[in-house]
Design a protein around this motif. Structure first.
Motif, PDB file in Angstrom:
ATOM      1  N   GLY A  44       0.570  -1.445   0.431  1.00  0.00           N
ATOM      2  CA  GLY A  44       0.068  -0.306  -0.324  1.00  0.00           C
ATOM      3  C   GLY A  44       0.601   1.272  -0.010  1.00  0.00           C
ATOM      4  O   GLY A  44       2.202   1.703   0.761  1.00  0.00           O
ATOM      5  N   TYR A  45       0.391   2.424  -0.360  1.00  0.00           N
ATOM      6  CA  TYR A  45       0.970   3.837  -0.861  1.00  0.00           C
ATOM      7  C   TYR A  45      -0.066   4.246  -0.275  1.00  0.00           C
ATOM      8  O   TYR A  45      -1.284   4.654  -0.783  1.00  0.00           O
ATOM      9  CB  TYR A  45       1.467   3.665  -1.508  1.00  0.00           C
ATOM     10  CG  TYR A  45       2.206   5.215  -2.433  1.00  0.00           C
ATOM     11  CD1 TYR A  45       3.464   6.053  -1.736  1.00  0.00           C
ATOM     12  CD2 TYR A  45       1.729   5.608  -3.905  1.00  0.00           C
ATOM     13  CE1 TYR A  45       3.604   6.585  -1.585  1.00  0.00           C
ATOM     14  CE2 TYR A  45       2.248   7.303  -3.997  1.00  0.00           C
ATOM     15  CZ  TYR A  45       3.601   7.695  -2.966  1.00  0.00           C
ATOM     16  OH  TYR A  45       3.418   8.925  -3.347  1.00  0.00           O
ATOM     17  N   GLY A  46       0.272   5.349   0.646  1.00  0.00           N
ATOM     18  CA  GLY A  46      -0.549   6.213   1.119  1.00  0.00           C
ATOM     19  C   GLY A  46       0.315   8.038  -0.030  1.00  0.00           C
ATOM     20  O   GLY A  46       0.960   8.397   0.081  1.00  0.00           O
ATOM     21  N   PRO A  47      -0.336   8.477  -1.022  1.00  0.00           N
ATOM     22  CA  PRO A  47       0.144   9.634  -2.079  1.00  0.00           C
ATOM     23  C   PRO A  47      -0.089  10.975  -1.507  1.00  0.00           C
ATOM     24  O   PRO A  47      -0.121  11.612  -2.205  1.00  0.00           O
ATOM     25  CB  PRO A  47      -0.092   9.432  -3.492  1.00  0.00           C
ATOM     26  CG  PRO A  47      -1.994   8.439  -3.490  1.00  0.00           C
ATOM     27  CD  PRO A  47      -1.494   7.714  -1.703  1.00  0.00           C
ATOM     28  N   ILE A  53      11.795   5.996   0.710  1.00  0.00           N
ATOM     29  CA  ILE A  53      12.546   4.406   0.177  1.00  0.00           C
ATOM     30  C   ILE A  53      11.574   3.604   1.493  1.00  0.00           C
ATOM     31  O   ILE A  53      11.430   2.666   1.104  1.00  0.00           O
ATOM     32  CB  ILE A  53      13.879   4.750   0.988  1.00  0.00           C
ATOM     33  CG1 ILE A  53      15.062   5.745   0.321  1.00  0.00           C
ATOM     34  CG2 ILE A  53      14.711   3.045   1.253  1.00  0.00           C
ATOM     35  CD1 ILE A  53      16.425   5.826   0.677  1.00  0.00           C
ATOM     36  N   GLY A  54      11.294   4.424   2.301  1.00  0.00           N
ATOM     37  CA  GLY A  54       9.797   3.743   2.988  1.00  0.00           C
ATOM     38  C   GLY A  54       9.187   2.899   2.810  1.00  0.00           C
ATOM     39  O   GLY A  54       9.018   2.160   2.722  1.00  0.00           O
ATOM     40  N   THR A  55       8.239   3.614   1.533  1.00  0.00           N
ATOM     41  CA  THR A  55       7.857   3.035   0.455  1.00  0.00           C
ATOM     42  C   THR A  55       8.185   1.746  -0.101  1.00  0.00           C
ATOM     43  O   THR A  55       7.380   1.188  -0.660  1.00  0.00           O
ATOM     44  CB  THR A  55       6.691   3.942  -0.141  1.00  0.00           C
ATOM     45  OG1 THR A  55       6.400   5.824   0.241  1.00  0.00           O
ATOM     46  CG2 THR A  55       5.464   3.777  -0.744  1.00  0.00           C
ATOM     47  N   ALA A  86       0.767  -3.144  -6.249  1.00  0.00           N
ATOM     48  CA  ALA A  86       1.121  -1.726  -5.457  1.00  0.00           C
ATOM     49  C   ALA A  86      -0.648  -0.916  -5.619  1.00  0.00           C
ATOM     50  O   ALA A  86      -0.711  -1.095  -6.477  1.00  0.00           O
ATOM     51  CB  ALA A  86       2.188  -1.197  -6.201  1.00  0.00           C
ATOM     52  N   PHE A  87      -0.761  -0.499  -4.745  1.00  0.00           N
ATOM     53  CA  PHE A  87      -2.271  -0.205  -4.086  1.00  0.00           C
ATOM     54  C   PHE A  87      -1.751   1.048  -3.532  1.00  0.00           C
ATOM     55  O   PHE A  87      -1.511   1.645  -2.776  1.00  0.00           O
ATOM     56  CB  PHE A  87      -3.202  -1.124  -3.525  1.00  0.00           C
ATOM     57  CG  PHE A  87      -4.723  -0.965  -3.447  1.00  0.00           C
ATOM     58  CD1 PHE A  87      -5.040  -1.239  -4.204  1.00  0.00           C
ATOM     59  CD2 PHE A  87      -4.678   0.347  -2.380  1.00  0.00           C
ATOM     60  CE1 PHE A  87      -6.925  -0.532  -4.276  1.00  0.00           C
ATOM     61  CE2 PHE A  87      -6.042   0.980  -2.950  1.00  0.00           C
ATOM     62  CZ  PHE A  87      -7.153   0.709  -3.371  1.00  0.00           C
ATOM     63  N   SER A  88      -2.330   1.635  -4.587  1.00  0.00           N
ATOM     64  CA  SER A  88      -2.585   3.572  -4.077  1.00  0.00           C
ATOM     65  C   SER A  88      -4.023   3.427  -3.564  1.00  0.00           C
ATOM     66  O   SER A  88      -4.552   4.390  -4.258  1.00  0.00           O
ATOM     67  CB  SER A  88      -1.768   3.895  -5.220  1.00  0.00           C
ATOM     68  OG  SER A  88      -1.928   6.123  -4.478  1.00  0.00           O
ATOM     69  N   ASP A  89      -3.299   4.935  -2.181  1.00  0.00           N
ATOM     70  CA  ASP A  89      -5.248   4.960  -1.438  1.00  0.00           C
ATOM     71  C   ASP A  89      -4.947   6.278  -1.754  1.00  0.00           C
ATOM     72  O   ASP A  89      -5.332   7.438  -0.726  1.00  0.00           O
ATOM     73  CB  ASP A  89      -5.369   5.188   0.064  1.00  0.00           C
ATOM     74  CG  ASP A  89      -6.104   5.397   0.687  1.00  0.00           C
ATOM     75  OD1 ASP A  89      -7.648   5.269   0.274  1.00  0.00           O
ATOM     76  OD2 ASP A  89      -6.151   5.260   1.421  1.00  0.00           O
TER      77      ASP A  89
END
Length: 543
Positions: A44-47, A53-55, A86-89
């Motif tokens: 998951g990724y919160g844009p 780098i943590g992502t 790879a999901f972006s919220d």
């Protein structure tokens, strides 16, 4: 090595990717889901901020587990028995303006709107703030060679792909409230709803009580910002879900089998796990990893921008060194700052050199074995380039460049390498050439601005004079090993009063190189040149 040998070794390996994969194998002992669909891994990724780098580490570590699972079941990447999403919220509402984004007024004017519906403050041709950040993440994942499918929440919500799962949330609204309300403060309970409607007037994501009017039709009722009662559909992108509910819905809708997350989401994982069961799904397997910290030991934040960016690491190091630094001990916190890069570069090459000579069980614990498989780079146990070694370490390169100064350039460095490495040429040593470029950048940014060489103490000056005399009798082609022995013998002499050899070498590093740590001095003298080293000694004695 046969596939059977690999499977047998993988099933007893203590390397953490295999340990995780073995847990997942208990979920599907035959290595396949009951309906025959691929086993699904998700990140998951919160844009809301720039990717850091943590992502990236979450995608890499998840990929390592994915490839380990394929090894356990005897599958190749091209077999299609696993997927990585790879999901972006990007339907999340923007809660605050990040510190490290240009044109912050653009974001300030659009607070609380979905990230995918806020103009791009970077002035690029991306359609939204989220689209810009999503593109940055994808660009690096592509560069590294990851095999993944990118899914944006906005696409799924807006296209109605999540509508059936949203109806299920509405059907189970009361049961979800029973899970969530006891975890909230009294004030928060008054406004909490699993569903967050999007205001038809302002376009903002609203935190207001919501009444389910018709779950099958997807209809909800709520008070808009001006107090007006609104009845509208929750489907088709006109609402999103609260974070913990949204996470559970995603697991349910996509059929996620494995997802790791940081320890700051531990509570979210517990509640989302309960909610996905209410929806009729199953919580994924996955580990809880420790977070990266900055140089001050503080948590890295996308909004603060206090961690290294992916671009910064690649300017001062390499892709492989980044992977190497991320690989070990995901349950232990790591500080992430420029100072860790040189060691990571040299550690990668040490592991790579060892790989070819290791027995299979040791190979499966070698980070290079896993990193090479991360992008499907090989099928067997031996990675491409296994056993390769660099003629000089990155640390030694940094010492050379540090002595040459901030104005040093690539051609100058290669002229010295030509005296040390047989047939040295950038075209025949592309990986070394990349490290030369990185060393020059690292020196300009972090070494040259603060470098200070101290003056020698009287006993140190006497030892340096003797070293100069020894070097005066040495040829330029004297081996690094012989030079090292000569330096070593001087440090052992009682008249110079060094308590131990470590103090002698530390003095050499501080006086000649302006550093508390350094390379084998024999290697440095051989690379820099005997005559040049004598000049350094004379300069230090005049200091």
């Amino acid at each position: 090595m046969s596939m059977t040998e690999l499977i047998d070794a993988a099933r007893t390996s203590k390397a953490w990717p295999f340990q995780e994969a073995q847990r997942l194998l208990k979920r599907y002992p035959d290595g396949v889901k009951p309906d025959g669909s691929p086993v699904l891994f998700e990140t998951g990724y919160g844009p809301s901020g720039l990717p850091h780098i943590g992502t990236f580490q979450e995608v890499l570590r998840t990929t390592l587990v994915r490839r380990a699972f394929e090894a356990l079941i005897g599958a190749k990447p091209e077999d299609g028995r696993t997927r990585l999403v790879a999901f972006s919220d990007d339907m999340d509402g923007l809660r605050k303006v990040p510190d490290n984004v240009p044109n912050p007024q653009v974001l300030a004017e659009n607070l609380h709107k979905p990230l995918s519906r806020i103009p791009d403050p970077f002035g690029t041709d991306h359609g939204s703030f989220a689209a810009h950040n999503n593109a940055m993440l994808r660009a690096f994942l592509d560069r590294f060679g990851f095999d993944y499918e990118f899914i944006a929440a906005s696409d799924r919500y807006n296209a109605g792909a999540f509508d059936e799962a949203l109806r299920q949330v509405l059907r189970k609204n009361d049961a979800i409230l029973d899970i969530m309300l006891p975890t909230l403060r009294e004030e928060r309970r008054q406004t909490y709803s699993p569903v967050l409607p999007i205001s038809p007037t302002s376009g903002k994501v609203l935190q207001v009580p919501v009444e389910v009017v018709d779950a099958e039709a997807g209809t909800i009722r709520f008070a808009d910002e001006d107090g007006t009662n609104v009845e509208q559909s929750a489907l088709g992108g006109r609402a999103k879900l609260q974070w913990k509910v949204d996470w559970a819905m995603r697991w349910y809708a996509l059929g996620v089998d494995y997802e790791m997350y940081g320890k700051d989401l531990t509570d979210s994982g517990v509640q989302s796990g309960k909610i996905v069961q209410v929806l009729g799904g199953r919580k994924p397997d996955g580990l809880i990893y420790e977070l990266f910290l900055d140089e001050k030991g503080e948590k890295i934040s996308k909004s603060k921008g206090n961690g290294l960016t992916i671009e910064e690491w690649l300017e001062y190091g390499t892709e492989e060194s980044l992977g190497l630094y991320i690989f070990p001990n995901p349950k232990s916190a790591k500080q992430l700052h420029a100072g860790v890069i040189p060691r990571a570069v040299d550690d990668y090459w040490q592991f790579r050199e060892r790989l070819a000579e290791q027995p299979l069980d040791k190979q499966l614990g070698n980070p290079v074995w896993h990193l090479a498989r991360a992008n499907g780079g090989f099928e067997g146990a031996e990675a491409p380039g296994a056993g390769d070694r660099l003629p000089v370490t990155f640390g030694l390169l940094l010492n050379l460049v540090g002595v040459l100064g901030a104005e040093a350039d690539r051609e100058q460095v290669w002229s010295y390498l030509g005296n040390y490495v047989e047939g040295a040429d950038p075209e025949t040593h592309p990986e070394l050439d990349a490290l030369v470029t990185a060393a020059l950048a690292y020196n300009r940014e972090f070494v040259a601005p603060t470098m200070q060489r101290r003056a020698p103490e009287p006993n140190e000056a006497a030892a340096l004079r003797m070293l100069d005399e020894v070097l005066a009798r040495s040829d330029e082609d004297t081996s690094a090993e012989d030079l090292q022995t000569q330096v070593y013998e001087i440090g052992k002499r009682e008249e110079f009063g060094f308590e131990n050899l470590r103090n002698w070498f530390r003095a050499l590093y501080q006086i000649l190189l302006g550093s508390d740590q350094g390379p084998r001095m024999g290697s440095f003298i051989s690379l820099y040149g005997v005559a040049n080293t004598r000049n350094l000694i004379r300069e230090s004695l005049n200091r």
